[in-house]
Motif scaffolding. Sequence first.
Motif, PDB file in Angstrom:
ATOM      1  N   TYR A 329     -37.405  13.829 -37.309  1.00 52.55           N
ATOM      2  CA  TYR A 329     -38.377  13.681 -38.399  1.00 52.55           C
ATOM      3  C   TYR A 329     -38.628  12.200 -38.672  1.00 52.55           C
ATOM      4  CZ  TYR A 329     -40.364  13.249 -43.020  1.00 52.55           C
ATOM      5  OH  TYR A 329     -41.176  12.889 -44.071  1.00 52.55           O
ATOM      6  N   GLY A 330     -37.555  11.413 -38.755  1.00 46.06           N
ATOM      7  CA  GLY A 330     -37.704   9.986 -39.044  1.00 46.06           C
ATOM      8  C   GLY A 330     -38.563   9.277 -38.015  1.00 46.06           C
ATOM      9  N   LEU A 331     -38.386   9.618 -36.746  1.00 46.54           N
ATOM     10  CA  LEU A 331     -39.214   9.011 -35.705  1.00 46.54           C
ATOM     11  C   LEU A 331     -40.680   9.374 -35.906  1.00 46.54           C
ATOM     12  CD1 LEU A 331     -36.984   9.698 -32.566  1.00 46.54           C
ATOM     13  CD2 LEU A 331     -37.268   7.514 -33.744  1.00 46.54           C
ATOM     14  N   GLY A 332     -40.924  10.636 -36.270  1.00 52.72           N
ATOM     15  CA  GLY A 332     -42.296  11.063 -36.516  1.00 52.72           C
ATOM     16  C   GLY A 332     -42.909  10.382 -37.721  1.00 52.72           C
ATOM     17  N   ARG A 333     -42.111  10.263 -38.796  1.00 48.51           N
ATOM     18  CA  ARG A 333     -42.620   9.586 -39.989  1.00 48.51           C
ATOM     19  C   ARG A 333     -42.891   8.123 -39.680  1.00 48.51           C
ATOM     20  NH1 ARG A 333     -45.561   8.310 -42.896  1.00 48.51           N
ATOM     21  NH2 ARG A 333     -45.720   8.414 -45.163  1.00 48.51           N
ATOM     22  N   GLY A 334     -42.115   7.575 -38.765  1.00 49.68           N
ATOM     23  CA  GLY A 334     -42.321   6.183 -38.383  1.00 49.68           C
ATOM     24  C   GLY A 334     -43.657   5.947 -37.711  1.00 49.68           C
ATOM     25  N   ILE A 335     -44.054   6.846 -36.792  1.00 51.62           N
ATOM     26  CA  ILE A 335     -45.348   6.625 -36.129  1.00 51.62           C
ATOM     27  C   ILE A 335     -46.507   6.939 -37.072  1.00 51.62           C
ATOM     28  CG2 ILE A 335     -44.459   6.879 -33.784  1.00 51.62           C
ATOM     29  CD1 ILE A 335     -45.560   9.725 -33.755  1.00 51.62           C
ATOM     30  N   LYS A 336     -46.241   7.772 -38.073  1.00 49.61           N
ATOM     31  CA  LYS A 336     -47.273   7.977 -39.103  1.00 49.61           C
ATOM     32  C   LYS A 336     -47.469   6.677 -39.891  1.00 49.61           C
ATOM     33  CE  LYS A 336     -48.557  10.940 -43.029  1.00 49.61           C
ATOM     34  NZ  LYS A 336     -48.159  12.090 -43.895  1.00 49.61           N
ATOM     35  N   TYR A 337     -46.375   6.008 -40.229  1.00 56.48           N
ATOM     36  CA  TYR A 337     -46.497   4.702 -40.889  1.00 56.48           C
ATOM     37  C   TYR A 337     -47.172   3.689 -39.973  1.00 56.48           C
ATOM     38  CZ  TYR A 337     -43.757   5.702 -45.097  1.00 56.48           C
ATOM     39  OH  TYR A 337     -43.327   6.190 -46.312  1.00 56.48           O
ATOM     40  N   GLN A 338     -46.889   3.762 -38.669  1.00 56.25           N
ATOM     41  CA  GLN A 338     -47.551   2.863 -37.729  1.00 56.25           C
ATOM     42  C   GLN A 338     -49.066   3.017 -37.826  1.00 56.25           C
ATOM     43  OE1 GLN A 338     -46.049   0.622 -35.502  1.00 56.25           O
ATOM     44  NE2 GLN A 338     -48.140  -0.072 -35.068  1.00 56.25           N
ATOM     45  N   GLU A 339     -49.509   4.252 -37.951  1.00 53.80           N
ATOM     46  CA  GLU A 339     -50.937   4.523 -38.091  1.00 53.80           C
ATOM     47  C   GLU A 339     -51.463   4.032 -39.444  1.00 53.80           C
ATOM     48  OE1 GLU A 339     -54.724   6.203 -37.066  1.00 53.80           O
ATOM     49  OE2 GLU A 339     -52.929   5.819 -35.865  1.00 53.80           O
ATOM     50  N   GLN A 340     -50.683   4.230 -40.504  1.00 55.18           N
ATOM     51  CA  GLN A 340     -51.149   3.927 -41.858  1.00 55.18           C
ATOM     52  C   GLN A 340     -51.015   2.444 -42.228  1.00 55.18           C
ATOM     53  OE1 GLN A 340     -48.513   6.657 -43.853  1.00 55.18           O
ATOM     54  NE2 GLN A 340     -50.092   8.254 -44.018  1.00 55.18           N
ATOM     55  N   LEU A 341     -49.914   1.816 -41.783  1.00 54.95           N
ATOM     56  CA  LEU A 341     -49.608   0.445 -42.205  1.00 54.95           C
ATOM     57  C   LEU A 341     -49.683  -0.582 -41.086  1.00 54.95           C
ATOM     58  CD1 LEU A 341     -46.404   1.178 -44.362  1.00 54.95           C
ATOM     59  CD2 LEU A 341     -48.764   0.939 -45.188  1.00 54.95           C
ATOM     60  N   GLY A 342     -49.681  -0.093 -39.844  1.00 54.97           N
ATOM     61  CA  GLY A 342     -49.620  -1.020 -38.719  1.00 54.97           C
ATOM     62  C   GLY A 342     -48.213  -1.460 -38.393  1.00 54.97           C
ATOM     63  N   VAL A 343     -47.218  -0.866 -39.065  1.00 52.86           N
ATOM     64  CA  VAL A 343     -45.806  -1.201 -38.847  1.00 52.86           C
ATOM     65  C   VAL A 343     -44.995   0.088 -38.914  1.00 52.86           C
ATOM     66  CG1 VAL A 343     -43.808  -2.556 -39.611  1.00 52.86           C
ATOM     67  CG2 VAL A 343     -46.122  -3.444 -39.973  1.00 52.86           C
ATOM     68  N   ASN A 344     -43.996   0.195 -38.058  1.00 51.71           N
ATOM     69  CA  ASN A 344     -43.123   1.365 -38.022  1.00 51.71           C
ATOM     70  C   ASN A 344     -41.750   0.983 -38.586  1.00 51.71           C
ATOM     71  OD1 ASN A 344     -41.443   3.509 -37.384  1.00 51.71           O
ATOM     72  ND2 ASN A 344     -42.168   3.721 -35.284  1.00 51.71           N
ATOM     73  N   PRO A 345     -41.411   1.432 -39.801  1.00 50.09           N
ATOM     74  CA  PRO A 345     -40.110   1.064 -40.378  1.00 50.09           C
ATOM     75  C   PRO A 345     -38.943   1.852 -39.785  1.00 50.09           C
ATOM     76  CG  PRO A 345     -41.272   2.532 -41.867  1.00 50.09           C
ATOM     77  CD  PRO A 345     -42.211   2.255 -40.729  1.00 50.09           C
ATOM     78  N   PHE A 346     -39.225   2.939 -39.066  1.00 46.81           N
ATOM     79  CA  PHE A 346     -38.186   3.809 -38.511  1.00 46.81           C
ATOM     80  C   PHE A 346     -38.201   3.764 -36.984  1.00 46.81           C
ATOM     81  CE2 PHE A 346     -39.528   6.417 -42.423  1.00 46.81           C
ATOM     82  CZ  PHE A 346     -38.713   5.672 -43.267  1.00 46.81           C
ATOM     83  N   LYS A 347     -38.387   2.593 -36.452  1.00 47.92           N
ATOM     84  CA  LYS A 347     -38.470   2.418 -34.995  1.00 47.92           C
ATOM     85  C   LYS A 347     -37.062   2.204 -34.446  1.00 47.92           C
ATOM     86  CE  LYS A 347     -41.503   0.181 -31.645  1.00 47.92           C
ATOM     87  NZ  LYS A 347     -42.536  -0.873 -31.456  1.00 47.92           N
ATOM     88  N   TYR A 348     -36.319   3.296 -34.399  1.00 51.83           N
ATOM     89  CA  TYR A 348     -34.892   3.219 -34.119  1.00 51.83           C
ATOM     90  C   TYR A 348     -34.542   3.575 -32.683  1.00 51.83           C
ATOM     91  CZ  TYR A 348     -33.854   3.004 -39.142  1.00 51.83           C
ATOM     92  OH  TYR A 348     -33.748   2.629 -40.454  1.00 51.83           O
ATOM     93  N   GLY A 349     -33.664   2.764 -32.084  1.00 51.48           N
ATOM     94  CA  GLY A 349     -32.945   3.166 -30.894  1.00 51.48           C
ATOM     95  C   GLY A 349     -31.714   3.948 -31.303  1.00 51.48           C
ATOM     96  N   PHE A 350     -30.990   4.490 -30.316  1.00 46.62           N
ATOM     97  CA  PHE A 350     -29.893   5.401 -30.610  1.00 46.62           C
ATOM     98  C   PHE A 350     -28.533   4.840 -30.181  1.00 46.62           C
ATOM     99  CE2 PHE A 350     -33.111   8.987 -29.457  1.00 46.62           C
ATOM    100  CZ  PHE A 350     -33.763   8.810 -30.666  1.00 46.62           C
TER     101      PHE A 350
END
Length: 610
Positions: A329-350
Amino acid sequence: MTTSLRSLICLLMLPAIYCISSAAAANSWEEAEAKVKKNPLKDAYFGETHVHTGVSMDAFIAGNRLTPEDAYRFAKGEKMMVNGSMHKIKRPLDFVAVTDHSEFMGEAYSLMNEGAPGYDHEIAKAFREAKDLTTALKLYNQYVLTPLAGGGSPHPDFYQGTEAVKSTWQKNIEATEAHYEPGKFTTIHAYEWTSAPGGANQHRNILFRDTNLPDVPFSSNEGSRPEQLWAWMKSQREEGRKVFAIPHNSNESKGLLFAEASLSGKPVDKDYAQTRASMEPLIEMMQVKGNSEVIPNFWPNDEFADFENAVTIQKFNGRAFIKENYVRYGLGRGIKYQEQLGVNPFKYGFVGGTDSHNGTPSNVEEDNYRVGSHGLADQKAEGRSKNELDGEMLIADANPGALAAVWAQSNTRSAIWDSMLAKETYATSGPRMKVRFFAGQGFDKSYSSYEKLVEDGYAKGVPMGGNYKGTKAPQFLVWAVKDPIGPNLDRIQIIKGWYENGEMKDTIYNVVASGNRLKDDGSVEPVNAPINLKTGEFNKQKGSPELKAVWTDPDFDPTLQAFYYVRVLQLPTARWTLYDELNAGVTYPKDVKRQIVERAWASPIWYEVQ
């Protein structure tokens, strides 16, 4: 260089022991690292990024008396006294970050050093003399859980102030330096920032690149909101220190780890997103208290979602399972922010970790879980079959934890830390399988050697943790090899998530499977390779020791933000609960699993619409 690091650090240098200043020590290790041979194709190094010693007060209360020094010795393969039993891991680790809680480091100095101020205080004596689980849990709730949840003073009466914190932190630093062997065994200066507002896990492990360290770590007593931690980290970076944070245990976060507002209630904006992305390159996928990838409740079409979900977490501390608790979910919410803000705050490696409170880094083998992970609560099979884990879950629902794997040019602190920052990492649920993952264009259909495959991966694409830059459908080059002492592999999957028409979506592709089981429609016939329930032995005939493929996304749309990550599944193996039943004669409830499908998760590769 900080004041505390100007103290003498003793380093073991054969054939003699030299005590030198920290500045000289830094130069010494830089010289030693420079002499270590580098592999431009990189090697996989396995280690621990989340472990507690007796320096963590909750671990001390539960019976742990091991020090960071002891933890490093354990990680190198030395047998140690753990909870009253001699114990060792099967294989030494490549690297370790000891992450003791910053919140009670001052108390630890009084508790663990005879003659120190506060050592003879009645509360300190009660901590040291707790002989049973009931007594230990009462103390833990009174002096650890309640303060962390904001219910009172953050320190018991025997606390001696900041100087005691400095003393403990310095001892941790010295142990970390003493056990660093560039090229052979890497130690990383680290600690855990432990904020849990209302029982919602917001914990972060803080890792430093070198010996340029603060006098004291920043704790949740000084700031309980992540933004306050990041502000402190920013000030550290401005003073020349190299540091990042790893959030963990999102399954216990009560929806706050991937929330759409800060803890102060301010909606996530571009500044917040940029700061978080800068400070937190990685997330812990799995640990003792559960796997945080997905759960069947919200991903019913994922046939492998039912894996170490620690479902009894929901019975404690008001923690209910919600979709917002999970990494996918967090990864998905991150790309939604990428679309909305131009930045992905949840761009996490594992990465993976244990969160062991026994001072035993990466004691992750299912058949070697004889001393548990949390002191008196689970030190023996009888307790594991019926006890609770510190008011968080039933111990039968816990697991031995996960591993962090890093692709780095050498087994050195700088190389491993840099690869973590670049997210060229993966997590495994315990086995030491190796996984490569590249995205690009022009990959060959097959390769004559592993080396040529990796060379082509770097030459024509980006590795796990990177951004795919093309506008054509990405080609993915995937490769995995089994753990040398484990079963063969079942399959490799790619999980894709994308943002379309205001919705976050995800799907699973089977990319390659053992035994030519991958059908034209992308489905895979389940492998029939059950374990032997009378011995715990796994199937040695089926599956493949190595899997590799080049796969192209058939549904790529260059107008949609997307992420892709790899999941590698091995054949079933016995769970630690079965070994307890076979070796100790205990009985677990019928709904407790006896076998599992261990796995690895490679850090995502992102496609960001230009």
